[in-house]
Design a protein around this motif. Structure first.
Motif, short mmCIF file in Angstrom:
data_model
loop_
_atom_site.label_atom_id
_atom_site.label_comp_id
_atom_site.label_asym_id
_atom_site.label_seq_id
_atom_site.Cartn_x
_atom_site.Cartn_y
_atom_site.Cartn_z
N ARG A 174 -2.78 24.89 -29.15
CA ARG A 174 -2.92 23.44 -29.29
C ARG A 174 -1.55 22.82 -29.55
O ARG A 174 -0.72 23.41 -30.26
N ARG A 175 -1.35 21.64 -29.02
CA ARG A 175 -0.07 20.96 -29.24
C ARG A 175 0.18 20.70 -30.72
O ARG A 175 1.32 20.78 -31.18
N ASP A 176 -0.90 20.37 -31.45
CA ASP A 176 -0.71 20.04 -32.86
C ASP A 176 -0.50 21.27 -33.74
O ASP A 176 -0.31 21.15 -34.94
N THR B 263 4.40 17.75 -29.65
CA THR B 263 4.47 18.84 -30.61
C THR B 263 5.40 18.47 -31.75
O THR B 263 6.22 17.55 -31.63
N ASP B 264 5.29 19.20 -32.84
CA ASP B 264 6.27 19.05 -33.92
C ASP B 264 7.61 19.60 -33.45
O ASP B 264 7.69 20.45 -32.55
N PHE B 265 8.69 19.13 -34.10
CA PHE B 265 10.04 19.54 -33.72
C PHE B 265 10.81 20.00 -34.94
O PHE B 265 10.74 19.41 -36.01
N ALA B 266 11.56 21.10 -34.77
CA ALA B 266 12.51 21.57 -35.78
C ALA B 266 13.90 21.54 -35.18
O ALA B 266 14.13 22.14 -34.13
N ALA C 110 3.75 26.05 -21.11
CA ALA C 110 3.70 27.17 -22.04
C ALA C 110 2.49 27.06 -22.97
O ALA C 110 1.80 28.05 -23.24
N ILE C 111 2.22 25.86 -23.47
CA ILE C 111 1.09 25.66 -24.38
C ILE C 111 -0.22 25.99 -23.69
O ILE C 111 -1.10 26.66 -24.25
#
Length: 212
Positions: free
Chosen positions: A159-161, A181-184, A152-153
């Motif tokens: 960007r992953r970041d 990637t960051d996670f929520a 998807a990215i």
């Protein structure tokens, strides 16, 4: 919370509650094959895993052919019961719309089949609203492999970041970690705050409104 260029979401227990439909489908297959004593809660705890893994956890069966047959039966049950027994969480449309209005790209990465996701969301979101949907049929390796997330990215040219992956389970947390990637973490499901907090995260919140 910082803004991201892309927000990629798990589906079950993140954007929608399909637990009623999932329990119905599992129970119909399990009872057909005389698997008894399995609670609804045990079934719900497998949400987010592949169907083969879920059936193996619930029954102790490891034979690939048997698990594939159970999966086929489940999919047939889901054609009848899933969409009618799935509801979006109250804030889902509001939050997705607000993120989209900021200019963010919006996508879904799920072990659920893509067509099943679109059956529900297709009538609730404008055509073309979702920038990408990666379902279980679109990857060789399911989550927590980052294959779908990284696909998807790349497709969205992000960007992953600057991508946030949003999910409700430890499988989702592991996917984000593996994908860089960051996670929520969202507490809509059966996974506790403590379980999610064991993984790198930007936020763990009771619902999606924390993203705003």
């Amino acid at each position: 919370m910082r803004h991201y260029d892309a927000y990629l979401f798990d589906f079950d227990y993140t954007l929608a509650d399909s637990s009623r439909g999932i329990v119905i489908c599992f129970r119909n297959v399990l009872e057909r094959h005389k698997h008894t004593g399995i609670t609804d809660e045990a079934i719900k705890r497998t949400i987010g895993k592949t169907l083969e893994n879920s059936f193996s956890i619930l029954t102790g069966i490891t034979d690939a052919e048997t698990l594939a047959a159970y999966k086929k039966e489940y999919v047939k049950e889901a054609d009848t019961h899933m969409t009618a027994n799935t509801v979006l969480f109250p804030e889902t449309i509001e939050v997705l719309t607000a993120l989209k209005a900021r200019g963010a790209k919006i996508g879904i990465i799920s072990t659920k089949f893509r067509y099943r996701i679109m059956e529900l969301l297709g009538s609730r979101l404008p055509e073309g609203f979702l920038d990408i949907v990666v379902g279980g049929e679109d990857v060789k390796c399911p989550k927590p492999s980052p294959e779908g997330l990284l696909y998807a990215i790349r497709t969205l040219n992000c960007r992953r970041d600057n991508t946030l992956y949003v999910g409700d389970s430890t499988v989702d947390a592991e996917t984000a970690q593996a994908g860089g990637t960051d996670f929520a973490g969202i507490l809509h499901g059966t996974t506790s705050r403590e379980e999610l907090a064991a993984y790198p995260h930007r936020v763990i919140a009771p619902d999606l409104r924390s993203l705003l």
